[in-house]
Motif scaffolding. Structure first.
Motif, PDB file in Angstrom:
ATOM      1  N   ASP A   1       0.813  -1.219   0.000  1.00 45.74           N
ATOM      2  CA  ASP A   1       0.000   0.000   0.000  1.00 45.74           C
ATOM      3  C   ASP A   1       0.848   1.271   0.000  1.00 45.74           C
ATOM      4  OD1 ASP A   1       1.099  -0.496   2.491  1.00 45.74           O
ATOM      5  OD2 ASP A   1      -0.579   0.400   3.586  1.00 45.74           O
ATOM      6  N   TYR A   2       2.152   1.140  -0.182  1.00 45.01           N
ATOM      7  CA  TYR A   2       3.069   2.276  -0.083  1.00 45.01           C
ATOM      8  C   TYR A   2       3.270   2.851  -1.497  1.00 45.01           C
ATOM      9  CZ  TYR A   2       6.911   4.920   2.138  1.00 45.01           C
ATOM     10  OH  TYR A   2       7.710   5.913   2.649  1.00 45.01           O
TER      11      TYR A   2
ATOM     12  N   TRP B   1       5.993   2.149  -5.101  1.00 46.72           N
ATOM     13  CA  TRP B   1       5.568   1.800  -6.452  1.00 46.72           C
ATOM     14  C   TRP B   1       6.162   2.784  -7.462  1.00 46.72           C
ATOM     15  CZ3 TRP B   1       3.628  -2.648  -7.891  1.00 46.72           C
ATOM     16  CH2 TRP B   1       2.895  -3.430  -6.988  1.00 46.72           C
ATOM     17  N   LEU B   2       6.288   4.058  -7.051  1.00 45.93           N
ATOM     18  CA  LEU B   2       6.882   5.057  -7.940  1.00 45.93           C
ATOM     19  C   LEU B   2       8.362   4.763  -8.162  1.00 45.93           C
ATOM     20  CD1 LEU B   2       6.159   7.713  -9.462  1.00 45.93           C
ATOM     21  CD2 LEU B   2       7.065   8.949  -7.490  1.00 45.93           C
ATOM     22  N   TYR B   3       9.081   4.447  -7.075  1.00 42.58           N
ATOM     23  CA  TYR B   3      10.497   4.093  -7.222  1.00 42.58           C
ATOM     24  C   TYR B   3      10.644   2.859  -8.121  1.00 42.58           C
ATOM     25  CZ  TYR B   3      11.336   7.081  -3.102  1.00 42.58           C
ATOM     26  OH  TYR B   3      11.409   8.120  -2.212  1.00 42.58           O
ATOM     27  N   LEU B   4       9.761   1.886  -7.912  1.00 40.19           N
ATOM     28  CA  LEU B   4       9.809   0.651  -8.695  1.00 40.19           C
ATOM     29  C   LEU B   4       9.585   0.953 -10.173  1.00 40.19           C
ATOM     30  CD1 LEU B   4       9.972  -2.483  -8.572  1.00 40.19           C
ATOM     31  CD2 LEU B   4       7.478  -2.493  -8.324  1.00 40.19           C
ATOM     32  N   SER B   5       8.615   1.813 -10.460  1.00 38.47           N
ATOM     33  CA  SER B   5       8.326   2.155 -11.862  1.00 38.47           C
ATOM     34  C   SER B   5       9.521   2.828 -12.521  1.00 38.47           C
ATOM     35  CB  SER B   5       7.100   3.064 -11.944  1.00 38.47           C
ATOM     36  OG  SER B   5       7.406   4.382 -11.540  1.00 38.47           O
TER      37      SER B   5
ATOM     38  N   LEU C   1       2.677   2.143 -12.056  1.00 39.60           N
ATOM     39  CA  LEU C   1       2.032   3.449 -11.928  1.00 39.60           C
ATOM     40  C   LEU C   1       0.515   3.321 -11.821  1.00 39.60           C
ATOM     41  CD1 LEU C   1       4.273   5.366 -14.480  1.00 39.60           C
ATOM     42  CD2 LEU C   1       4.209   5.738 -12.008  1.00 39.60           C
ATOM     43  N   GLU C   2      -0.046   2.313 -12.488  1.00 37.12           N
ATOM     44  CA  GLU C   2      -1.493   2.075 -12.366  1.00 37.12           C
ATOM     45  C   GLU C   2      -1.858   1.729 -10.925  1.00 37.12           C
ATOM     46  OE1 GLU C   2      -4.003   2.485 -14.317  1.00 37.12           O
ATOM     47  OE2 GLU C   2      -2.815   3.153 -16.040  1.00 37.12           O
ATOM     48  N   MET C   3      -0.965   1.001 -10.260  1.00 35.84           N
ATOM     49  CA  MET C   3      -1.208   0.660  -8.852  1.00 35.84           C
ATOM     50  C   MET C   3      -1.308   1.935  -8.003  1.00 35.84           C
ATOM     51  SD  MET C   3      -1.559  -2.587  -8.594  1.00 35.84           S
ATOM     52  CE  MET C   3      -1.428  -2.765  -6.815  1.00 35.84           C
ATOM     53  N   ILE C   4      -0.457   2.902  -8.321  1.00 36.97           N
ATOM     54  CA  ILE C   4      -0.510   4.167  -7.567  1.00 36.97           C
ATOM     55  C   ILE C   4      -1.836   4.882  -7.831  1.00 36.97           C
ATOM     56  CG2 ILE C   4       0.584   6.411  -7.197  1.00 36.97           C
ATOM     57  CD1 ILE C   4       3.203   5.183  -8.157  1.00 36.97           C
ATOM     58  N   SER C   5      -2.236   4.909  -9.122  1.00 40.46           N
ATOM     59  CA  SER C   5      -3.472   5.618  -9.476  1.00 40.46           C
ATOM     60  C   SER C   5      -4.684   5.028  -8.761  1.00 40.46           C
ATOM     61  CB  SER C   5      -3.683   5.573 -10.993  1.00 40.46           C
ATOM     62  OG  SER C   5      -2.639   6.258 -11.651  1.00 40.46           O
ATOM     63  N   LYS C   6      -4.665   3.713  -8.566  1.00 42.87           N
ATOM     64  CA  LYS C   6      -5.775   3.075  -7.856  1.00 42.87           C
ATOM     65  C   LYS C   6      -5.773   3.463  -6.379  1.00 42.87           C
ATOM     66  CE  LYS C   6      -6.037  -0.971 -10.887  1.00 42.87           C
ATOM     67  NZ  LYS C   6      -5.741  -2.421 -11.007  1.00 42.87           N
TER      68      LYS C   6
END
Length: 372
Positions: free
Chosen positions: A72-73, A77-81, A97-102
């Motif tokens: 949930d962090y 996810w941004l660093y990973l992308s 990035l889609e995971m972040i948008s959700k």
């Protein structure tokens, strides 16, 4: 001992990373992970450090482990992308990035990064939608406006691009990239003096901006301000000695200024960097011919022909150049090279006849006309 707690070591490592003291930071974070192997914050921090020093492949496992512990962090996810992007794994980056948008539809950084990736994939309209989403969240984001301007250009809308780049400079007057982009657009419109003004603005904020100096040299040359253009190209070459294109442009300037030896030096430097350029060999040969170095000129032509062995047009052009320079002998030799490659070309035989006539070789000229 307080100084040896993993939390304190990791926090200190984070601060040192932000200060640019990466090696010290790496050592501290590594010590924190030895003390507490599953410590998520330290895993993230170590990945950030590795990413920062240009090692995304090494950073990736640390981000992936962090995601497993903290799915949930959003920031991880941004660093990973970004690690995926640096590795050329754009689809994986977009999924991250889609995971972040959700999780966080209002995460501006995710919209911006997504737009940049879509831009590189040629999905310009989708990219612009992402930049617009970022701008809805932060209307004064200069970076988003800059990317929007570039996408507008790629979509064939220079007016929209100009509005976006102007917006960048209203938000951030020191953004030299936007000044340069505006200069290019003015140049494309033929507004040379406005373009030069904007280039000067860009260079006032970044005196080492090679592309701005290069365009400035080109525009000044077009205005006939040859000495000023030469100085602009000189600055480019001080910053980038391996810029073959600018060595050629310097050669052209020196030719116009009548300094053939300096032009020759520039062309030869360009040839060192781009030895297989037939166009450059042709220019080199033309200049050698002008300096009366006919054997060297023919040698340059021969080298060029070896790179394009079946190109009769190359030799036709070479013959025309020699003829224009009044070097009839080398012109005839160049036509012969062309005729070996295109023996049934009537225009070439007529050209050879004309050249032979000018050399008072009437009988051989007639033979050439008969071939035609």
């Amino acid at each position: 001992v307080m100084t040896e707690s993993p939390e304190l070591l990791n926090n200190k490592g984070f601060v040192l990373t932000e200060m640019g003291r990466v090696k010290e930071a790496f050592d501290l974070v590594s010590r924190a992970l030895k003390m507490k192997p599953g410590y998520t914050e330290a895993l993230i921090n170590k990945g950030r450090i590795l990413q920062r020093v240009g090692k995304p492949r090494s950073a990736l496992p640390y981000f992936e482990k962090s995601i497993q512990a903290r799915p949930d962090y959003a920031q991880v996810w941004l660093y990973l992308s970004r690690a995926y992007t640096d590795l050329g794994r754009e689809k994986d980056a977009l999924r991250a990035l889609e995971m972040i948008s959700k999780m966080k539809p209002d995460h501006k950084g995710a919209w911006l990064d997504k737009g940049i990736i879509l831009d590189t994939l040629g999905r310009y309209e989708d990219a612009e939608d992402c930049f617009d989403s970022a701008l809805q969240l932060e209307p004064d984001d200069a970076e988003a406006w800059l990317h929007k301007g570039r996408v507008r250009l790629l979509l064939g809308d220079p007016e929209g691009a100009m509005r976006a780049f102007t917006e960048v400079n209203e938000i951030d007057p020191r953004n030299y990239i936007a000044w340069a982009e505006r200069a290019k657009l003015h140049s494309d419109r033929g507004n040379v003096h406005d373009a030069l003004h904007f280039l000067d603005q860009a260079l006032s904020f970044n005196p080492d901006f090679v592309e701005a100096w290069k365009l400035k040299g080109q525009l000044l040359s077009g205005l006939g301000q040859l000495e000023e253009a030469r100085m602009a190209y000189k600055r480019v070459l001080e910053l980038d000695k391996r810029n073959a294109e600018v060595w050629v442009r310097k050669g052209e300037i020196m030719m116009e200024m009548g300094d053939y030896e300096e032009a020759l030096s520039a062309y030869e430097r360009a040839l060192e960097l781009n030895p297989e350029s037939t166009e450059l060999l042709l220019r080199h040969s033309e200049l050698l011919n002008r300096l009366g170095r006919y054997d060297d000129a023919i040698g340059a032509m021969v080298r060029a022909s070896e790179l394009s062995p079946d190109d009769a047009e190359f030799w036709r052009e070479a013959a025309t150049l020699y003829h224009q320079e009044g070097a009839i002998g080398p012109a005839i030799e160049a036509v012969d090279h062309a005729l070996k490659r295109s023996p049934n070309d009537a225009d070439l035989w007529n050209f050879k006849g004309n050249l032979l006539e000018q050399s008072d070789m009437s009988d051989q000229a007639l033979e050439s006309y008969d071939h035609a």
